[in-house]
Design a protein around this motif. Structure first.
Motif, mmCIF file in Angstrom:
data_model
loop_
_atom_site.group_PDB
_atom_site.id
_atom_site.type_symbol
_atom_site.label_atom_id
_atom_site.label_comp_id
_atom_site.label_asym_id
_atom_site.label_seq_id
_atom_site.Cartn_x
_atom_site.Cartn_y
_atom_site.Cartn_z
ATOM 1 N N LYS A 1 0.840 -1.195 0.000
ATOM 2 C CA LYS A 1 0.000 0.000 0.000
ATOM 3 C C LYS A 1 0.869 1.236 0.000
ATOM 4 C CE LYS A 1 -3.701 2.364 2.524
ATOM 5 N NZ LYS A 1 -4.604 2.340 3.703
ATOM 6 N N LEU A 2 0.543 2.185 -0.882
ATOM 7 C CA LEU A 2 1.226 3.470 -0.954
ATOM 8 C C LEU A 2 0.232 4.566 -0.586
ATOM 9 C CD1 LEU A 2 3.774 4.877 -3.338
ATOM 10 C CD2 LEU A 2 1.589 6.047 -3.303
ATOM 11 N N THR A 3 0.632 5.466 0.315
ATOM 12 C CA THR A 3 -0.238 6.537 0.782
ATOM 13 C C THR A 3 0.424 7.882 0.526
ATOM 14 O OG1 THR A 3 -1.105 5.109 2.537
ATOM 15 C CG2 THR A 3 -1.499 7.473 2.747
ATOM 16 N N ILE A 4 -0.330 8.790 -0.087
ATOM 17 C CA ILE A 4 0.115 10.169 -0.292
ATOM 18 C C ILE A 4 -0.778 11.052 0.567
ATOM 19 C CG2 ILE A 4 0.511 12.013 -1.964
ATOM 20 C CD1 ILE A 4 0.590 9.838 -4.141
ATOM 21 N N GLU A 5 -0.180 11.799 1.486
ATOM 22 C CA GLU A 5 -0.950 12.565 2.453
ATOM 23 C C GLU A 5 -0.441 13.998 2.511
ATOM 24 O OE1 GLU A 5 -2.321 12.241 7.164
ATOM 25 O OE2 GLU A 5 -0.854 10.863 6.308
ATOM 26 N N THR A 6 -1.377 14.962 2.541
ATOM 27 C CA THR A 6 -1.019 16.372 2.682
ATOM 28 C C THR A 6 -1.601 16.903 3.986
ATOM 29 O OG1 THR A 6 -2.982 17.133 1.484
ATOM 30 C CG2 THR A 6 -1.007 16.698 0.185
ATOM 31 N N ALA A 7 -0.976 17.965 4.530
ATOM 32 C CA ALA A 7 -1.449 18.527 5.791
ATOM 33 C C ALA A 7 -0.883 19.922 5.973
ATOM 34 C CB ALA A 7 -1.036 17.642 6.968
ATOM 35 N N ASN A 8 -1.585 20.739 6.780
ATOM 36 C CA ASN A 8 -1.071 22.036 7.227
ATOM 37 C C ASN A 8 -0.274 21.826 8.508
ATOM 38 O OD1 ASN A 8 -2.371 23.459 5.138
ATOM 39 N ND2 ASN A 8 -4.254 23.630 6.324
ATOM 40 N N ARG A 9 0.858 22.518 8.633
ATOM 41 C CA ARG A 9 1.730 22.316 9.792
ATOM 42 C C ARG A 9 2.129 23.661 10.404
ATOM 43 N NH1 ARG A 9 3.096 16.698 11.001
ATOM 44 N NH2 ARG A 9 2.627 15.551 9.090
ATOM 45 N N TRP A 10 1.962 23.781 11.734
ATOM 46 C CA TRP A 10 2.511 24.910 12.492
ATOM 47 C C TRP A 10 3.797 24.434 13.149
ATOM 48 C CZ3 TRP A 10 0.737 29.949 13.247
ATOM 49 C CH2 TRP A 10 -0.501 30.254 12.661
ATOM 50 N N MET A 11 4.917 25.028 12.800
ATOM 51 C CA MET A 11 6.201 24.631 13.369
ATOM 52 C C MET A 11 6.607 25.633 14.465
ATOM 53 S SD MET A 11 7.157 21.902 11.727
ATOM 54 C CE MET A 11 6.821 21.041 10.168
ATOM 55 N N ASP A 12 6.576 25.157 15.744
ATOM 56 C CA ASP A 12 7.062 26.009 16.815
ATOM 57 C C ASP A 12 8.591 25.919 16.870
ATOM 58 O OD1 ASP A 12 6.032 23.640 19.409
ATOM 59 O OD2 ASP A 12 7.624 23.545 17.901
ATOM 60 N N GLU A 13 9.186 26.567 17.858
ATOM 61 C CA GLU A 13 10.649 26.612 17.924
ATOM 62 C C GLU A 13 11.257 25.216 17.971
ATOM 63 O OE1 GLU A 13 12.784 29.007 17.811
ATOM 64 O OE2 GLU A 13 11.524 30.803 17.861
ATOM 65 N N ARG A 14 10.675 24.347 18.775
ATOM 66 C CA ARG A 14 11.233 23.006 18.934
ATOM 67 C C ARG A 14 11.094 22.179 17.656
ATOM 68 N NH1 ARG A 14 9.370 18.508 23.489
ATOM 69 N NH2 ARG A 14 10.729 16.815 22.737
ATOM 70 N N ALA A 15 9.871 22.172 17.081
ATOM 71 C CA ALA A 15 9.659 21.393 15.853
ATOM 72 C C ALA A 15 10.501 21.914 14.711
ATOM 73 C CB ALA A 15 8.176 21.417 15.476
ATOM 74 N N ALA A 16 10.619 23.247 14.623
ATOM 75 C CA ALA A 16 11.428 23.828 13.549
ATOM 76 C C ALA A 16 12.897 23.495 13.734
ATOM 77 C CB ALA A 16 11.230 25.340 13.510
ATOM 78 N N ARG A 17 13.380 23.524 14.996
ATOM 79 C CA ARG A 17 14.784 23.199 15.260
ATOM 80 C C ARG A 17 15.082 21.746 14.893
ATOM 81 N NH1 ARG A 17 14.837 25.173 19.861
ATOM 82 N NH2 ARG A 17 14.374 23.306 21.097
ATOM 83 N N GLU A 18 14.147 20.834 15.189
ATOM 84 C CA GLU A 18 14.355 19.424 14.841
ATOM 85 C C GLU A 18 14.462 19.215 13.334
ATOM 86 O OE1 GLU A 18 11.035 17.500 16.592
ATOM 87 O OE2 GLU A 18 11.902 17.418 18.612
ATOM 88 N N ARG A 19 13.758 20.051 12.577
ATOM 89 C CA ARG A 19 13.758 19.905 11.114
ATOM 90 C C ARG A 19 14.709 20.881 10.425
ATOM 91 N NH1 ARG A 19 8.991 18.729 13.270
ATOM 92 N NH2 ARG A 19 7.779 16.951 12.449
ATOM 93 N N GLU A 20 15.405 21.698 11.217
ATOM 94 C CA GLU A 20 16.394 22.643 10.696
ATOM 95 C C GLU A 20 15.776 23.638 9.716
ATOM 96 O OE1 GLU A 20 20.275 19.701 11.057
ATOM 97 O OE2 GLU A 20 19.466 20.161 9.085
ATOM 98 N N ILE A 21 14.610 24.206 10.113
ATOM 99 C CA ILE A 21 13.935 25.228 9.325
ATOM 100 C C ILE A 21 13.451 26.315 10.273
ATOM 101 C CG2 ILE A 21 13.213 23.801 7.368
ATOM 102 C CD1 ILE A 21 10.585 23.301 8.723
ATOM 103 N N PRO A 22 13.178 27.528 9.780
ATOM 104 C CA PRO A 22 12.669 28.584 10.652
ATOM 105 C C PRO A 22 11.264 28.249 11.153
ATOM 106 C CG PRO A 22 13.552 29.485 8.606
ATOM 107 C CD PRO A 22 13.459 28.016 8.416
ATOM 108 N N PRO A 23 10.894 28.687 12.357
ATOM 109 C CA PRO A 23 9.523 28.479 12.844
ATOM 110 C C PRO A 23 8.526 29.169 11.922
ATOM 111 C CG PRO A 23 10.969 29.223 14.616
ATOM 112 C CD PRO A 23 11.735 29.390 13.344
ATOM 113 N N GLY A 24 7.291 28.640 11.872
ATOM 114 C CA GLY A 24 6.261 29.260 11.048
ATOM 115 C C GLY A 24 5.292 28.244 10.508
ATOM 116 N N GLN A 25 4.563 28.651 9.470
ATOM 117 C CA GLN A 25 3.515 27.821 8.867
ATOM 118 C C GLN A 25 4.065 27.117 7.630
ATOM 119 O OE1 GLN A 25 0.575 30.945 8.289
ATOM 120 N NE2 GLN A 25 -0.615 30.191 10.027
ATOM 121 N N TYR A 26 3.783 25.826 7.533
ATOM 122 C CA TYR A 26 4.249 25.007 6.418
ATOM 123 C C TYR A 26 3.121 24.082 5.972
ATOM 124 C CZ TYR A 26 8.985 26.413 7.694
ATOM 125 O OH TYR A 26 10.115 27.118 7.964
#
Length: 781
Positions: free
Chosen positions: A542-567
């Motif tokens: 099974k292959l799944t393609i999923e889209t979503a809105n993401r709010w990246m706070d300081e911690r989540a953004a730091r884990e992904r090495e991107i600036p905080p914000g909306q993605y």
């Protein structure tokens, strides 16, 4: 004989050029028209329009024969009908009567369309090969082994070299030079290395000092097939700076260790999280343990229980804020006695400000006031020297990081050497065979080899684009994109690609935000991820393609090495074999692949990673062996009108009437200007050329009519193409602009943020693509 002759023949009589005879070959070249008994003007109006009747009149009146080779003839058998183009060699031979007067003209010739087209294709293919050859940033050459006084294959000559050869090796004008004439003292070593490649066919990578120029080189060599050519291709780069940086770092570290061992204080180092990992001998003597035994020991175990809370609180503040740590507490000696120490630690940061380690000192403060003052003075001196050494260490580490970046380019060198030289061998070999067939008169066979050369050149272009995507230097065309709509639009293609054994599910988030991204590159990324997932499920799944809105706070953004914000996120997951952590860690590395040789280049994921990073986002892999893999693309939210795919002007180019329209072409490369002007003139435009920014701007600020500006971005003369276009729009606000750019000028274009009426194409490009783009940009006046 006249009727069966393979060449075209006709007999014209009188000054009006009336057809008396015409063999089948002649009737075929004029579209099968019945010409006998008719004049040229009556039978062939298309030939009259192209000037052939005027030539006949001149031959009849002057009595001088006329010969032409490779003349284009546009045949239109039916007025207003389709036009067929061909190329002919022909001669008009005047015929005289018994009295010496001209009575007619004998026409004889041959259809040379295949030969002419083949020659043109050969010339274009050679030009593309040379552009690719000189575009490589690393030094590149092809050497051919020679027999000489030192024995068979004991010398070689450089038969080809790109422009970067002199920059990396420090030796100019190398083509035609023999090794033993260039560097006689080093010749045996180089012959031995490359001779082994020629003999075994095994690719090698190695580092070696070129003594003649003092350059330290990192090289890769591969045999050019077939072996009978006795040729080896070499790709290399200058890594002298990296070697010097590594030595400087080693020297600096050794100086720091010597200094730290000579001071009476405790000196130690800790990782960013505070875990101790290095100590001088004073610490080992005080603790009664070796440095190895002390590594990883929790410092809380050696602090007096009454001082533990104060010391821990101060350390937590230092770790959180990155400030200097300084406090007093008691530390246990090896005999169980506690002594008071002033403990101080300085954070060591990299160029981004991130703490990479801590350097600390412990100063015994249980001495007399006089000794305390002396120790304080010593400590101040120590701090100053530690700071100085720390600065030197950071500078050396920065130099090493820079050299490691260059080394990453060297790793790409080894990866592309084999593939790229196979492509070069395919191009040069095909061109050589095509040239032989044309010389042999076997023109019909030349097309097959020219097609092979074209195919190899296109694969080389695709490889270059993948490398540019990995390096985040490709030219993007970002638009505000609805990713849900993009996924739905690819649904049928993805399902057909997956096959009946794999179930495909699309989970589209309601109210998904728009993102500013190149939709074509995003489609390529999605298709690549789906194909990787399919390959991970050979028995179905099974292959799944999923889209979503993401709010990246300081911690989540730091884990992904991107600036905080909306993605927004687009994730592709499968329930296939999965990957172990060591494979996940290398998945984005260029040319890393777990597929068998020949079934994957190892550039797919690195290309996706480079594309998302260049678009301001990030790519992450989540995988577990036996459970499957999920790859997520995170892209920044965009507030603006959504781009509607499928309605681009390029896809519905209007028919074009170019009469009176003028195009300015600005490029410092004469070959590029030649190609673009040829396309424009074929379309019927008037073309004006300029070789630099100031010259182009002078024309743009004149009163000349200009309907389109086609310009390179990187131009000489102190003004780039974007600056020139912006200045021109001050007086020509509606001027349409087409940038033709290589990878490095993307930032100058504006990171893809082009104004209305500005468009971009990436070099190299097919002339057909350029033609269609010009048609789309200039509507009929």
């Amino acid at each position: 004989m006249f009727e069966q002759a393979p060449t075209l023949m006709a007999l014209l009589s009188g000054p009006e050029h009336r057809f008396e005879l015409a063999n089948p070959s002649y009737r075929k070249i004029v579209g099968g028209r019945d010409v006998l008994g008719k004049t040229v003007a009556e039978a062939l109006p298309d030939a009259v329009e192209q000037g052939f009747l005027k030539l006949l009149d001149e031959v009849y009146q002057s009595g001088r024969p006329f010969r032409a080779d490779g003349i284009k003839y546009a045949v239109q058998p039916v007025p207003g009908g389709p036009i067929n183009e061909c190329y002919v060699d022909f001669v008009y031979q005047p015929l005289r009567g018994r009295d010496g007067q001209i009575t007619g003209i004998f026409v004889e010739g041959a259809d040379v369309t295949d030969r002419t087209i083949g020659t043109e294709l050969l010339r274009e293919s050679e030009a593309r090969y040379r552009m690719l050859f000189d575009a490589i940033d690393q030094g590149f050459c092809i050497i051919e082994f020679l027999d000489g006084p030192h024995g068979p294959a004991s010398d070689y000559v450089h038969i080809e070299a790109n422009e970067a050869y002199a920059r990396h090796a420090g030796i100019p004008n190398v083509v035609g030079q023999k090794l033993r004439e260039m560097v006689p003292a080093e010749a045996d070593d180089w012959v031995a290395r490359y001779g082994e490649v020629l003999r075994t066919g095994q690719q090698i990578r190695f580092e070696q000092m070129l003594i003649a120029t003092g350059r330290h080189l990192e090289l890769a060599a591969v045999r050019v097939e077939p072996p009978s050519r006795r040729q080896v291709a070499v790709l290399f780069q200058d890594v002298t700076a990296r070697k010097q940086a590594e030595k400087a770092l080693r020297d600096s570290e050794e100086q720091f260790r010597v200094f730290a061992q000579t001071v009476p204080n405790h000196v130690w180092a800790a990782r960013p999280d505070g875990l101790l990992y290095w100590f001088n001998n004073r610490v080992s003597e005080y603790a009664g343990a070796s440095s190895t035994d002390l590594e990883g020991v929790e410092w809380t175990k050696i602090v007096h229980p009454d001082d533990l809370k104060k010391a821990a609180a101060a350390w937590e503040r230092a770790l959180t804020t990155g400030a200097v740590y300084e406090t007093e507490f008691r530390i246990r000696r090896h005999d169980g006695v506690y002594r008071w120490f002033l403990v101080r630690a300085e954070p060591v940061r990299d160029e981004d400000g991130t703490i990479v380690n801590w350097i600390g000192t412990n100063t015994d403060i249980e001495h007399s006031r006089a000794q305390a003052a002396e120790l304080a003075n010593l400590n101040a001196t120590l701090e100053q020297q530690v700071q100085q050494r720390t600065g030197e260490l950071m500078a050396a580490e920065e130099a090493l990081r820079q050299s490691q970046k260059m080394e990453a380019v060297g790793q790409l060198t080894g990866g592309i050497a084999h593939d790229f030289n196979n492509l070069l061998a395919g191009i040069t070999g095909s061109l050589e065979l095509a040239e032989r067939r044309i010389a042999q008169g076997r023109v019909d066979e030349a097309g097959r080899y020219l097609g092979a050369a074209q195919g190899a050149a296109k694969r080389a272009t695709a490889l270059t684009h993948r490398l540019l995507a990995f390096s985040r230097r490709q030219t993007l065309d970002p638009k505000a994109t609805d990713v849900n709509r993009l996924v739905v639009g690819m649904d049928d293609m993805i399902r057909r690609t997956m096959g009946p054994q794999i179930a495909v599910e699309v989970v589209a988030a309601a109210g998904l935000w728009a993102t500013l991204v190149d939709p074509n590159q995003l489609e390529n990324a999605l298709l690549n991820l789906c194909i990787n997932a399919r390959d991970a499920m050979p028995d179905g799944g099974k292959l799944t393609i999923e889209t979503a809105n993401r709010w990246m706070d300081e911690r989540a953004a730091r884990e992904r090495e991107i600036p905080p914000g909306q993605y927004i996120s687009m994730c592709v997951s499968d329930n296939g074999a999965g990957m172990p952590p060591e494979v996940v860690a290398k998945a984005f590395d260029p040319f890393f692949t777990t597929k068998p040789i020949g079934q994957g280049t190892g550039l797919g994921l690195s290309m996706i990673y480079g594309f998302t990073r260049q678009s301001g986002g990030q790519t992450r892999i989540y995988s577990e062996v036996g459970q499957g893999t999920m790859v997520c693309l995170y892209l920044p939210r965009h507030l603006g009108e959504v781009f509607e795919q499928g309605i681009q002007a390029e896809e519905s180019a209007p028919s074009l009437e170019a009469a009176g329209q003028t195009v300015l072409v600005v490029d410092d490369e004469p070959l590029i200007r030649l190609l673009v002007v040829e396309v424009l003139e074929e379309l019927g435009f008037t073309a004006i050329e300029a070789g630099d920014g100031p010259s182009g701007l002078k024309i743009l600020q004149s009163d000349a009519r200009l309907d389109l500006l086609i310009t390179d971005v990187g131009l000489p003369g102190g003004m780039n193409g974007r600056q020139m276009a912006d200045a021109a729009r001050e007086t020509r606000p509606d001027l349409k602009v087409l940038f033709i750019t290589g990878y490095a000028e993307n930032a100058v274009v504006g990171h893809g943020h082009l104004e209305h009426g500005m468009h971009v194409m990436t070099k190299p490009f097919a002339l057909e693509q350029l033609t269609e783009r010009i048609k789309a940009l200039i509507e009929p006046s």
